[in-house]
Scaffold this active site. Structure first.
Site, PDB file in Angstrom:
ATOM      1  N   GLY A  15       7.928  -4.989   1.386  1.00  0.00           N
ATOM      2  CA  GLY A  15       7.230  -4.466   2.450  1.00  0.00           C
ATOM      3  C   GLY A  15       7.566  -4.248   3.890  1.00  0.00           C
ATOM      4  N   THR A  40       5.021   0.235  -2.663  1.00  0.00           N
ATOM      5  CA  THR A  40       5.378   0.880  -1.581  1.00  0.00           C
ATOM      6  C   THR A  40       6.585   0.263  -0.672  1.00  0.00           C
ATOM      7  OG1 THR A  40       3.758  -0.594  -0.643  1.00  0.00           O
ATOM      8  CG2 THR A  40       2.986   1.541  -0.919  1.00  0.00           C
ATOM      9  N   ASP A  61       4.059  -7.454 -10.771  1.00  0.00           N
ATOM     10  CA  ASP A  61       2.901  -6.801 -10.436  1.00  0.00           C
ATOM     11  C   ASP A  61       2.006  -8.271 -10.421  1.00  0.00           C
ATOM     12  OD1 ASP A  61       0.318  -5.759 -10.184  1.00  0.00           O
ATOM     13  OD2 ASP A  61       1.372  -4.077 -11.339  1.00  0.00           O
ATOM     14  N   LEU A  66       1.377 -15.290 -12.774  1.00  0.00           N
ATOM     15  CA  LEU A  66       2.947 -15.373 -12.631  1.00  0.00           C
ATOM     16  C   LEU A  66       2.923 -17.185 -12.408  1.00  0.00           C
ATOM     17  CD1 LEU A  66       5.591 -14.762 -11.546  1.00  0.00           C
ATOM     18  CD2 LEU A  66       4.505 -14.600  -9.066  1.00  0.00           C
ATOM     19  N   THR A  95      -5.161  -4.866  -7.275  1.00  0.00           N
ATOM     20  CA  THR A  95      -4.018  -5.620  -6.382  1.00  0.00           C
ATOM     21  C   THR A  95      -4.848  -6.626  -5.796  1.00  0.00           C
ATOM     22  OG1 THR A  95      -2.319  -3.806  -6.688  1.00  0.00           O
ATOM     23  CG2 THR A  95      -2.110  -5.276  -4.693  1.00  0.00           C
ATOM     24  N   ARG A 109      -2.816 -24.645  -9.514  1.00  0.00           N
ATOM     25  CA  ARG A 109      -2.283 -25.627 -10.189  1.00  0.00           C
ATOM     26  C   ARG A 109      -1.252 -26.342  -9.441  1.00  0.00           C
ATOM     27  NH1 ARG A 109       2.835 -24.497 -12.404  1.00  0.00           N
ATOM     28  NH2 ARG A 109       2.955 -22.676 -11.982  1.00  0.00           N
ATOM     29  N   TYR A 148      -9.913  -0.285  -0.735  1.00  0.00           N
ATOM     30  CA  TYR A 148      -8.834  -1.256   0.252  1.00  0.00           C
ATOM     31  C   TYR A 148      -9.809  -2.269   0.791  1.00  0.00           C
ATOM     32  CZ  TYR A 148      -5.471  -2.604   3.724  1.00  0.00           C
ATOM     33  OH  TYR A 148      -4.650  -3.403   4.578  1.00  0.00           O
ATOM     34  N   GLN A 165     -14.680 -24.618  -4.201  1.00  0.00           N
ATOM     35  CA  GLN A 165     -14.875 -25.178  -5.691  1.00  0.00           C
ATOM     36  C   GLN A 165     -13.780 -26.015  -6.156  1.00  0.00           C
ATOM     37  OE1 GLN A 165     -15.990 -21.879  -7.793  1.00  0.00           O
ATOM     38  NE2 GLN A 165     -15.678 -22.828  -9.924  1.00  0.00           N
TER      39      GLN A 165
HETATM   40  P1  NAD Z   1       3.659  -2.189   2.836  1.00  0.00           P
HETATM   41  O1  NAD Z   1       2.813  -1.273   1.991  1.00  0.00           O
HETATM   42  O2  NAD Z   1       4.850  -1.916   3.544  1.00  0.00           O
HETATM   43  O3  NAD Z   1       3.589  -3.681   2.184  1.00  0.00           O
HETATM   44  C1  NAD Z   1       3.206  -3.813   0.960  1.00  0.00           C
HETATM   45  C2  NAD Z   1       3.837  -4.640  -0.251  1.00  0.00           C
HETATM   46  O4  NAD Z   1       3.102  -4.992  -1.340  1.00  0.00           O
HETATM   47  C3  NAD Z   1       4.906  -3.430  -0.728  1.00  0.00           C
HETATM   48  O5  NAD Z   1       6.184  -3.923  -0.720  1.00  0.00           O
HETATM   49  C4  NAD Z   1       4.455  -3.134  -2.283  1.00  0.00           C
HETATM   50  O6  NAD Z   1       5.213  -2.752  -2.955  1.00  0.00           O
HETATM   51  C5  NAD Z   1       3.776  -4.396  -2.395  1.00  0.00           C
HETATM   52  N1  NAD Z   1       2.940  -4.228  -3.634  1.00  0.00           N
HETATM   53  C6  NAD Z   1       1.669  -3.540  -3.666  1.00  0.00           C
HETATM   54  N2  NAD Z   1       1.235  -3.530  -4.728  1.00  0.00           N
HETATM   55  C7  NAD Z   1       1.633  -4.682  -5.409  1.00  0.00           C
HETATM   56  C8  NAD Z   1       1.365  -5.333  -6.695  1.00  0.00           C
HETATM   57  N3  NAD Z   1       0.539  -4.904  -7.518  1.00  0.00           N
HETATM   58  N4  NAD Z   1       2.247  -6.353  -6.845  1.00  0.00           N
HETATM   59  C9  NAD Z   1       3.366  -6.783  -6.345  1.00  0.00           C
HETATM   60  N5  NAD Z   1       3.679  -6.122  -5.071  1.00  0.00           N
HETATM   61  C10 NAD Z   1       2.555  -5.081  -4.589  1.00  0.00           C
HETATM   62  O7  NAD Z   1       2.363  -2.775   3.954  1.00  0.00           O
HETATM   63  P2  NAD Z   1       2.404  -3.910   5.042  1.00  0.00           P
HETATM   64  O8  NAD Z   1       1.847  -3.090   6.299  1.00  0.00           O
HETATM   65  O9  NAD Z   1       3.561  -4.625   4.954  1.00  0.00           O
HETATM   66  O10 NAD Z   1       1.249  -4.761   4.692  1.00  0.00           O
HETATM   67  C11 NAD Z   1       1.379  -6.028   3.957  1.00  0.00           C
HETATM   68  C12 NAD Z   1      -0.021  -6.651   3.983  1.00  0.00           C
HETATM   69  O11 NAD Z   1      -0.851  -6.943   5.186  1.00  0.00           O
HETATM   70  C13 NAD Z   1      -1.057  -6.030   3.152  1.00  0.00           C
HETATM   71  O12 NAD Z   1      -1.770  -7.004   2.420  1.00  0.00           O
HETATM   72  C14 NAD Z   1      -1.829  -5.264   4.129  1.00  0.00           C
HETATM   73  O13 NAD Z   1      -3.141  -5.114   3.536  1.00  0.00           O
HETATM   74  C15 NAD Z   1      -1.885  -6.328   5.241  1.00  0.00           C
HETATM   75  N6  NAD Z   1      -2.222  -5.712   6.486  1.00  0.00           N
HETATM   76  C16 NAD Z   1      -1.241  -4.877   7.194  1.00  0.00           C
HETATM   77  C17 NAD Z   1      -1.713  -4.280   8.377  1.00  0.00           C
HETATM   78  C18 NAD Z   1      -0.865  -3.405   8.887  1.00  0.00           C
HETATM   79  O14 NAD Z   1      -0.939  -2.958  10.098  1.00  0.00           O
HETATM   80  N7  NAD Z   1       0.555  -3.179   8.722  1.00  0.00           N
HETATM   81  C19 NAD Z   1      -2.788  -4.418   8.934  1.00  0.00           C
HETATM   82  C20 NAD Z   1      -3.937  -5.023   8.206  1.00  0.00           C
HETATM   83  C21 NAD Z   1      -3.443  -5.844   6.851  1.00  0.00           C
HETATM   84  N1  UDP Z   2      -2.172 -18.300 -13.087  1.00  0.00           N
HETATM   85  C1  UDP Z   2      -1.165 -17.708 -12.511  1.00  0.00           C
HETATM   86  N2  UDP Z   2      -0.353 -18.850 -12.442  1.00  0.00           N
HETATM   87  C2  UDP Z   2      -0.220 -20.044 -12.510  1.00  0.00           C
HETATM   88  C3  UDP Z   2      -1.859 -20.609 -12.713  1.00  0.00           C
HETATM   89  C4  UDP Z   2      -2.564 -19.564 -12.944  1.00  0.00           C
HETATM   90  O1  UDP Z   2      -0.717 -16.906 -12.529  1.00  0.00           O
HETATM   91  O2  UDP Z   2       0.537 -20.982 -12.253  1.00  0.00           O
HETATM   92  C5  UDP Z   2      -3.258 -17.223 -13.090  1.00  0.00           C
HETATM   93  C6  UDP Z   2      -4.233 -17.502 -14.428  1.00  0.00           C
HETATM   94  O3  UDP Z   2      -3.626 -16.419 -15.317  1.00  0.00           O
HETATM   95  C7  UDP Z   2      -5.576 -17.157 -14.237  1.00  0.00           C
HETATM   96  C8  UDP Z   2      -5.701 -17.328 -12.604  1.00  0.00           C
HETATM   97  O4  UDP Z   2      -4.483 -17.430 -12.323  1.00  0.00           O
HETATM   98  O5  UDP Z   2      -6.012 -16.166 -14.868  1.00  0.00           O
HETATM   99  C9  UDP Z   2      -6.732 -18.146 -12.295  1.00  0.00           C
HETATM  100  O6  UDP Z   2      -6.386 -19.289 -12.661  1.00  0.00           O
HETATM  101  P1  UDP Z   2      -7.557 -20.390 -12.604  1.00  0.00           P
HETATM  102  O7  UDP Z   2      -6.696 -21.870 -13.326  1.00  0.00           O
HETATM  103  O8  UDP Z   2      -8.333 -20.649 -11.259  1.00  0.00           O
HETATM  104  O9  UDP Z   2      -8.315 -19.913 -13.788  1.00  0.00           O
HETATM  105  P2  UDP Z   2      -8.555 -20.012 -15.379  1.00  0.00           P
HETATM  106  O10 UDP Z   2      -6.968 -20.173 -15.839  1.00  0.00           O
HETATM  107  O11 UDP Z   2      -9.220 -21.419 -15.578  1.00  0.00           O
HETATM  108  O12 UDP Z   2      -9.164 -18.756 -15.751  1.00  0.00           O
END
Ligand code: NAD
Ligand code: UDP
Ligand code: UDP
Length: 323
Positions: A15, A40, A61, A66, A95, A109, A148, A165
């Site tokens: 992004g 985005t 995503d 992960l 997200t 972990r 948001y 915690q």
């Molecule tokens: P952006 O939209 O350019 O970047 C967001 C990135 O997140 C994109 O590359 C998008 O593809 C990725 N993304 C979205 N949903 C995802 C998902 N489910 N899994 C994996 N990737 C996902 O926006 P930005 O301006 O670069 O913002 C980056 C961060 O900073 C965001 O968390 C935003 O809330 C925060 N932020 C930005 C501003 C600003 O003014 N730019 C202000 C406040 C907070």
């Molecule tokens: N998780 C992950 N990667 C890791 C370890 C955890 O994506 O290397 C995810 C996992 O799937 C879980 C979430 O992170 O749903 C929260 O993890 P946590 O250990 O806090 O909770 P629990 O697994 O005990 O529900």
């Protein structure tokens, strides 16, 4: 080059902010794992990094778990512009919330520090001005911005609960409006809208009377704040506001853009979006004290660089060269 090279994960790394962060981390000698689902984000933002052997791209995503091995995490994944985050509001909340849970689970972990890109939107339409970190905010939980705002508020809660915690090292920064090269030209944010409109000679769209305020931070300053925050001792969790406290009205911004582009675009007035905050400006006392950080790039310089980027983008039909 920094003395110790780390493997750093950046979610949302393709992004606007994420791509600049990846670049800075690589320049400091680190390895970067960029995780993005390209909702985005754009490949062109990171195309110039793909040939770097210390850069790795993972299409993923963050609402799904992960399992990777890293030393540090920056969690930026989330659409940031109102137009984008309201496009699929349920996915936006997922997200922020599921993304935070997965990233925190990963950090737990691995026992590694994790930084959350929170936002000034957690203050909602603020009735305290300028906004300090102690202010709890004024958010309409039912409105179109809530996916948001509430997602980001819940993410903050999760960060602080994992800290209390599970003893996780967390870093929460609340970002105020940031702009610069690689903003998405169609994401509807005010700086990109005004510049693109001015460069094309289209009408400049002021929502409402244009008297609402924002304070705009240039991207390079913001990224410096991220790096400083990550470098703080374990005891520093935030939240810390990061933004430029130079507050202006949206109308003043339009006039600045017109002057800098030499455009003859007209100002036109359009309805104000629901729940649009009237006044926003960060109090950055904490960032100054804890990070010795304050913005260095003034609006004029920052706009010039952003205008140059969009000018290039428009003239090359959308394929801007990296800067
Ligand atoms: P952006 O939209 O350019 O970047 C967001 C990135 O997140 C994109 O590359 C998008 O593809 C990725 N993304 C979205 N949903 C995802 C998902 N489910 N899994 C994996 N990737 C996902 O926006 P930005 O301006 O670069 O913002 C980056 C961060 O900073 C965001 O968390 C935003 O809330 C925060 N932020 C930005 C501003 C600003 O003014 N730019 C202000 C406040 C907070
Ligand atoms: N998780 C992950 N990667 C890791 C370890 C955890 O994506 O290397 C995810 C996992 O799937 C879980 C979430 O992170 O749903 C929260 O993890 P946590 O250990 O806090 O909770 P629990 O697994 O005990 O529900
Ligand atoms: N805005 C505007 N014209 C536009 C886009 C935005 O007047 O073409 C206004 C919008 O109503 C808001 C401010 O500019 O008051 C900042 O909007 P943006 O979407 O950039 O960020 P946010 O509202 O999230 O601060």
């Amino acid at each position: 080059m920094s003395l110790i090279s780390k493997r750093v994960m950046v979610t949302g790394g393709a992004g606007f902010l994420g791509s600049h962060l990846c670049e800075r981390l690589l320049a400091a000698g680190h390895e970067v794992l960029c995780v993005d689902n390209f909702f985005t984000g754009r490949r062109s933002n990171i195309a110039h990094l793909l040939g770097n052997p210390r850069f790795e791209l993972l299409r993923h995503d963050v609402t799904f778990p992960l399992y990777v091995e890293v030393d540090e995490i920056y969690n930026l994944a989330c659409p940031a512009s109102p137009v984008h985050y309201q496009h699929d509001p349920v996915q936006t909340t997922k997200t922020s919330v599921l993304g935070a849970i997965n990233v925190l689970g990963l950090a737990k972990r691995l026992r590694v520090p994790v930084l959350q890109a929170s936002t000034s939107e957690i203050y909602g339409d603020p009735n305290v001005h300028p906004q300090r970190e102690e202010y709890w905010g004024n958010v309409n939980t039912l409105g179109p911005r809530a996916c948001y705002d509430e997602g980001k508020r819940c993410a903050e809660t999760l960060f602080f609960d994992y800290h209390r915690q599970h003893g996780l090292a967390i870093k929460v920064v609340r970002i105020f409006n940031t702009y610069g090269p690689r903003m998405h030209p169609d994401d509807g944010r005010v700086v990109s809208n005004f510049i693109v409109q001015a460069l094309r000679g289209d009408d400049i769209t002021l929502y409402g009377d244009g008297e609402q305020t924002r304070a705009f931070c240039f991207v390079d300053d913001l990224i410096e704040g991220f790096l400083r925050m990550m470098g703080t001792p374990r005891t520093v969790t935030g939240p810390v506001n990061l933004g430029n406290p130079h507050e202006i009205t949206v109308r003043e911004l339009a006039e600045r853009v017109l002057a800098l582009t030499g455009s003859s675009s007209r100002l036109v007035f359009r309805p104000r979006p629901q729940d649009d905050p009237t006044q926003r400006c960060p109090d950055i006392t904490k960032a100054r004290d804890l990070l010795d950080w304050s913005p260095k790039v003034d609006l004029e310089k920052g706009l010039e660089s952003t205008i140059a980027y969009f000018s290039d983008l428009l003239s090359t039909g959308g394929k801007a060269r990296p800067r």
